[in-house]
Scaffold this motif. Structure first.
Motif: not given
Length: 457
Positions: A7-14, A16-18
């Motif tokens: 649900v929250d893409p920020r949970q992933l280890g990007w 280059d985070p959006p």
């Protein structure tokens, strides 16, 4: 991400985070086409979109078109918009589709086959027909990118404002620039320089039919400074675009008009108010006396105290009245401030003859009083005001109130150029007194003959 249950893409280890803004915009667009629920979880429609090998906006268009029985047309449109140069490079998508139909080459034929495969995918995933009806090419583009539906700005050919609030432009000589509404499929640039690369015309009736659930009707009020009035309008808006706008009747709630005027003054400054001579003079006096209570900043911070009560029973900001405005300003000063004002910046000057004259605190040379010279006879010291004291500028006039001399040093004037002035004035105004020693003469407001008669009584 939603397809994976994130649900929250920020949970992933990007790597280059959006940015949060990009994530927020993506969610809003997906929710607008029904791909995400309000809680951010993927919907059945969203799962179907994820299974189509197209950008999400075009996948959404394809599914809607399939439910309307127009999957073949939507497949061709999707291919055209993802294959640069197919059907030419013009902006008009309808014209490019027409040219593509007439092309007979390997690339064109391959594109037709791809379009048919996409149509088949769309028809399988759509499963059943929906309530969606047929649409124009512009209507299907609007389905894919609802925020890119744009209306031409009034009187500005080639300049468009979109539902999403972004400004777009097209070469004014392009035939599409004559369209009131465009559905924009592709654009390039940033801010005010966003150039339309692909679009199709769409009518307002179709726009309103497609987005009926997003059209908001409301009343809006604004202050018209040119005519000093509050305008009440009814509007129907689709995002940033006003579909219709018309004059509404005058508000029955006077307090509403007051709030609009108050908001206008807060936003655009005290210059909207009709400052009369007395009110301006009071503020100039306060400034000279060093009182901050009537400064622009102080008055702007206390509008509710002095301005709002005045607006309840007047028609506009310039209709308050000089006397009422002056009284309201004076009421903001406490007793000690008023005493200070009268002591260091009196409103008028009393001459040796007993006459009173307003002091102009806004004069270029400093506080100035205009007075007939005969009223100052007997004055051996130049008058001063303020703290520290400064000379009051005396604008001396003849009995006919014509300028004679302006001075900050009356004593020097009496002993110097007065003799030349008096010699000239005796010829022009023989009925009036022009003594050789004005510093020790009797001040007067009348002619020599009238003074003699008064003395004889």
């Amino acid at each position: 991400c939603a397809s994976w249950g994130i649900v929250d893409p920020r949970q992933l280890g990007w790597l280059d985070p959006p940015s949060p803004a990009a994530i927020s915009e993506a969610k809003a667009r997906l929710q607008a086409i029904g791909a995400l629920a309000d809680d951010g979880r993927i919907t059945a429609h969203g799962k179907a979109l994820a299974a189509i090998p197209l950008p999400v906006p075009l996948a959404h268009m394809l599914l809607d078109a399939a439910r309307a029985g127009e999957a073949e047309m939507a497949g061709r449109l999707a291919v055209l918009l993802t294959e640069p140069g197919l059907g030419g490079r013009g902006v008009d998508v309808e014209a490019r589709l027409g040219r593509w139909r007439g092309q007979r080459n390997e690339r064109s034929e391959g594109a037709w086959r791809l379009a048919r495969r996409l149509a088949t995918v769309g028809e399988k995933l759509a499963a059943e027909a929906g309530e969606t009806g047929p649409r124009s090419i512009g209507g299907w583009i609007a389905t894919a990118w609802p925020d890119r539906v744009a209306r031409q700005r009034a009187g500005q050919r080639g300049e468009y404002l979109s539902v999403g609030g972004r400004a777009y432009r097209i070469d004014p000589v392009d035939p599409l620039a004559g369209s009131e509404w465009l559905a924009i499929a592709d654009a390039q640039g940033h801010a005010a320089g966003v150039r339309i690369l692909a679009a199709a015309p769409i009518g307002q009736a179709e726009v309103e039919r497609l987005f009926a659930d997003r059209i908001v009707a409301h009343s809006a009020s604004s202050y018209d400074s040119a005519n000093d009035r509050v305008d009440h309008r009814r509007e129907r808006r689709l995002g940033a675009i006003a579909l219709t706008s018309g004059q509404a009747g005058r508000s029955e709630n006077a307090e509403g008009d007051v709030a609009v005027r108050m908001a206008a003054v807060r936003a655009r400054g005290l210059g909207l108010i009709g400052w009369g001579a007395a009110a301006q003079a009071l503020r100039q006096r306060a400034s000279f006396a060093g009182l901050d209570g009537l400064s622009t900043g102080a008055l702007a911070d206390s509008l509710e105290i002095w301005l709002e009560p005045l607006l309840a029973d007047c028609r506009g900001l310039r209709d308050i009245g000089d006397r009422r405005l002056t009284d309201a300003l004076m009421a903001t000063l406490d007793w000690s401030a008023r005493q200070l004002l009268e002591k260091h910046a009196p409103a008028d000057y009393t001459t040796p003859a007993g006459s009173r004259h307003l002091i102009d605190y806004g004069a270029d040379g400093g506080p100035t009083v205009s007075v007939r010279v005969q009223e100052l006879f007997g004055l051996a010291r130049h008058p001063v005001i303020g703290d520290p004291p400064v000379p009051l500028v005396l604008a001396l006039t003849s009995p006919a109130h014509r300028p004679i001399q302006t001075t900050r040093d009356l004593v020097s004037f009496w002993s110097g150029s007065w003799h030349d002035v008096a010699r000239e004035m005796r010829g022009r105004y023989p009925k009036h007194s022009w003594p050789d020693d004005p510093a020790n003469a009797r001040p007067t407001l009348i002619t020599k003959a009238a003074q003699a008669r008064r003395d004889a009584q």
